[in-house]
Structure formats: structure tokens, C-alpha cells
Design a protein around this motif. Structure first.
Motif, PDB file in Angstrom:
ATOM      1  N   VAL A   1     -38.606  -4.954 -23.715  1.00  0.00           N
ATOM      2  CA  VAL A   1     -37.910  -5.667 -22.615  1.00  0.00           C
ATOM      3  C   VAL A   1     -39.040  -6.886 -22.355  1.00  0.00           C
ATOM      4  O   VAL A   1     -40.126  -6.831 -22.863  1.00  0.00           O
ATOM      5  CB  VAL A   1     -38.014  -5.126 -21.390  1.00  0.00           C
ATOM      6  CG1 VAL A   1     -36.961  -3.837 -21.349  1.00  0.00           C
ATOM      7  CG2 VAL A   1     -39.306  -3.560 -20.870  1.00  0.00           C
ATOM      8  N   PRO A   2     -38.394  -7.634 -22.093  1.00  0.00           N
ATOM      9  CA  PRO A   2     -39.463  -9.140 -22.146  1.00  0.00           C
ATOM     10  C   PRO A   2     -40.696  -9.173 -21.091  1.00  0.00           C
ATOM     11  O   PRO A   2     -40.751  -8.315 -20.557  1.00  0.00           O
ATOM     12  CB  PRO A   2     -38.561 -10.068 -21.758  1.00  0.00           C
ATOM     13  CG  PRO A   2     -37.571  -9.784 -21.009  1.00  0.00           C
ATOM     14  CD  PRO A   2     -37.152  -8.441 -22.053  1.00  0.00           C
ATOM     15  N   VAL A   3     -41.778  -9.308 -21.109  1.00  0.00           N
ATOM     16  CA  VAL A   3     -42.868  -9.072 -20.861  1.00  0.00           C
ATOM     17  C   VAL A   3     -43.204 -11.045 -20.829  1.00  0.00           C
ATOM     18  O   VAL A   3     -43.700 -11.354 -21.130  1.00  0.00           O
ATOM     19  CB  VAL A   3     -43.965  -8.805 -21.332  1.00  0.00           C
ATOM     20  CG1 VAL A   3     -45.082  -8.809 -20.365  1.00  0.00           C
ATOM     21  CG2 VAL A   3     -44.000  -7.109 -21.380  1.00  0.00           C
TER      22      VAL A   3
ATOM     23  N   SER B   1     -35.475  -7.232 -16.561  1.00  0.00           N
ATOM     24  CA  SER B   1     -34.772  -5.871 -17.431  1.00  0.00           C
ATOM     25  C   SER B   1     -34.597  -4.598 -17.944  1.00  0.00           C
ATOM     26  O   SER B   1     -36.281  -3.956 -16.580  1.00  0.00           O
ATOM     27  CB  SER B   1     -36.023  -6.672 -18.560  1.00  0.00           C
ATOM     28  OG  SER B   1     -36.835  -6.689 -18.368  1.00  0.00           O
ATOM     29  N   ALA B   2     -34.213  -4.252 -18.334  1.00  0.00           N
ATOM     30  CA  ALA B   2     -34.278  -2.282 -18.397  1.00  0.00           C
ATOM     31  C   ALA B   2     -33.529  -2.497 -19.885  1.00  0.00           C
ATOM     32  O   ALA B   2     -33.101  -3.415 -20.490  1.00  0.00           O
ATOM     33  CB  ALA B   2     -33.125  -2.038 -17.199  1.00  0.00           C
TER      34      ALA B   2
ATOM     35  N   VAL C   1     -31.423  -5.409 -21.333  1.00  0.00           N
ATOM     36  CA  VAL C   1     -30.058  -5.860 -20.358  1.00  0.00           C
ATOM     37  C   VAL C   1     -31.533  -6.812 -19.588  1.00  0.00           C
ATOM     38  O   VAL C   1     -32.760  -5.879 -19.440  1.00  0.00           O
ATOM     39  CB  VAL C   1     -29.786  -5.956 -19.392  1.00  0.00           C
ATOM     40  CG1 VAL C   1     -29.579  -4.803 -18.069  1.00  0.00           C
ATOM     41  CG2 VAL C   1     -28.464  -6.522 -18.552  1.00  0.00           C
ATOM     42  N   THR C   2     -31.545  -8.665 -19.742  1.00  0.00           N
ATOM     43  CA  THR C   2     -31.801  -8.725 -18.410  1.00  0.00           C
ATOM     44  C   THR C   2     -31.332  -9.902 -17.940  1.00  0.00           C
ATOM     45  O   THR C   2     -30.717 -10.391 -18.092  1.00  0.00           O
ATOM     46  CB  THR C   2     -32.945  -9.834 -19.246  1.00  0.00           C
ATOM     47  OG1 THR C   2     -33.982 -10.043 -20.096  1.00  0.00           O
ATOM     48  CG2 THR C   2     -33.580 -10.663 -18.950  1.00  0.00           C
ATOM     49  N   TRP C   3     -31.319  -9.768 -16.333  1.00  0.00           N
ATOM     50  CA  TRP C   3     -30.716  -9.790 -15.576  1.00  0.00           C
ATOM     51  C   TRP C   3     -31.166 -10.811 -14.543  1.00  0.00           C
ATOM     52  O   TRP C   3     -32.775 -10.609 -14.028  1.00  0.00           O
ATOM     53  CB  TRP C   3     -30.258  -8.818 -14.866  1.00  0.00           C
ATOM     54  CG  TRP C   3     -31.165  -7.837 -14.251  1.00  0.00           C
ATOM     55  CD1 TRP C   3     -31.413  -7.136 -14.699  1.00  0.00           C
ATOM     56  CD2 TRP C   3     -31.441  -8.397 -13.004  1.00  0.00           C
ATOM     57  NE1 TRP C   3     -32.169  -6.114 -14.006  1.00  0.00           N
ATOM     58  CE2 TRP C   3     -32.724  -7.492 -12.752  1.00  0.00           C
ATOM     59  CE3 TRP C   3     -31.506  -9.174 -11.555  1.00  0.00           C
ATOM     60  CZ2 TRP C   3     -32.592  -7.011 -11.458  1.00  0.00           C
ATOM     61  CZ3 TRP C   3     -31.943  -9.180 -10.470  1.00  0.00           C
ATOM     62  CH2 TRP C   3     -32.893  -7.622 -10.273  1.00  0.00           C
TER      63      TRP C   3
END
Length: 174
Positions: free
Chosen positions: A119-121, A148-149, A156-158
Motif C-alpha cells: 500500500v502507498p505510504v 488504501s487497502a 486499492v487506493t481511493w
């Protein structure tokens, strides 16, 4: 432009023709007493930076057809955030990504699903002349909420943006 998806066949996409996984007539519909929200999904090819702007424009065009009361600022933020989220998926993963937009009844939610597991940080301070590293900071600053998850096949990033509030209706676009 008519777009279709054949799930059982491999898909070849170009920046000029992203595939829509849902019909062009992505309008709200009534199913009994339950109103379905507006919804559309697009497929974006891997490692094709030109596909980012095409998908972003298609998503914005879709949202405009829904005739929601959105300010010009909200539409600008949606365009900017969508471009950032899709670009991150296209540039930092090896597989295609899926971009979904839906009206939840209170906000527009954009989800970008890709094949990379981490997941992005959000980074801390970024050098003023750095060419990357600001995407999530921008999303965090402009979106009403984001996250994100991990998923079974990646992540998925939302993010969500809100509609016009009563004082902002002067700049509303329909």
C-alpha cells in the motif's frame, strides 16, 4: 465511442481507447425501493503514461453526464486527484489497473485498483525540486477522505470529494 469488455479474453488497450467495464449509460437506476448510485469502471493498461490523461478525461466526462451539482473547484480537484492516483498505479506497478467512480449519494468516490501489493505510504517532506513524491500529499490535502487497502490481487487506493455546499453554489458546474 462504444466500449465493451470480454472478460474471458486477454485485453489489449491503448491510450486512445481505454475500456469501460460498465455501460456508457452509467446513470442512477431504481431497483424496487432502492436507488442504485451512479457507477462506472475503466480499465487502464500497464506502463502506458499516455493512458493516464485519457482515463482521467473519460472519468471526468462521465461525472459531468451525471449532472451533479459540483463546483468548478470540485471538478478541478477531481481531475487533479484522479490523474495522480491513476499515474501512481500506471507508473509504479507492472499490471493494468482498474479505475472506478461512483456517486455514493453524498460524495464522489474514485477507486484505483492495481496489482502491486504494497500500500502507498505518504512521504514526509519532499525536496522542492523532486520530480515525484507529492502525489499522496496532494490527495490528502484536497480529498474529503482517502485511504488504501490490500486486496487478494494487489491493492486499492481511493479518495472521495464532496459536492457543493450551500455557500459554494455560485461556482457550481452542471
Amino acid at each position: 465511442m462504444s466500449m465493451t469488455t470480454v472478460p474471458s479474453e486477454p485485453r489489449r488497450r491503448t491510450a486512445h481507447a481505454p475500456e469501460a467495464d460498465t455501460p456508457d449509460s452509467s446513470r442512477s437506476c431504481t431497483n424496487g425501493n432502492h436507488v442504485q448510485p451512479f457507477f462506472r469502471t475503466l480499465s487502464v493498461p500497464a506502463k502506458d503514461p499516455a493512458a493516464v490523461s485519457v482515463a482521467r478525461r473519460l472519468l471526468l466526462s462521465t461525472v459531468r453526464t451525471w449532472e451533479l451539482v459540483l463546483t468548478d473547484k470540485t471538478l478541478h480537484d477531481l481531475e487533479l486527484l484522479t490523474g495522480e492516483a491513476i499515474a501512481n498505479a500506471v507508473l509504479h506497478t507492472t499490471g493494468p489497473c482498474s479505475v472506478s467512480v461512483r456517486w455514493t449519494g453524498t460524495r464522489l468516490r474514485v477507486e484505483v485498483t492495481d496489482t502491486a501489493a504494497p500500500v502507498p505510504v505518504q512521504r514526509g517532506l519532499v525536496e522542492p525540486h523532486a520530480e515525484c513524491g507529492r502525489g499522496l500529499t496532494l490527495i490528502a490535502a484536497l480529498a474529503a477522505t482517502w485511504g488504501s487497502a490490500g486486496t487478494a490481487t494487489g491493492k486499492v487506493t481511493w479518495f472521495e470529494v464532496g459536492p457543493a455546499v450551500p455557500g459554494d453554489l455560485d461556482g457550481a458546474a452542471r
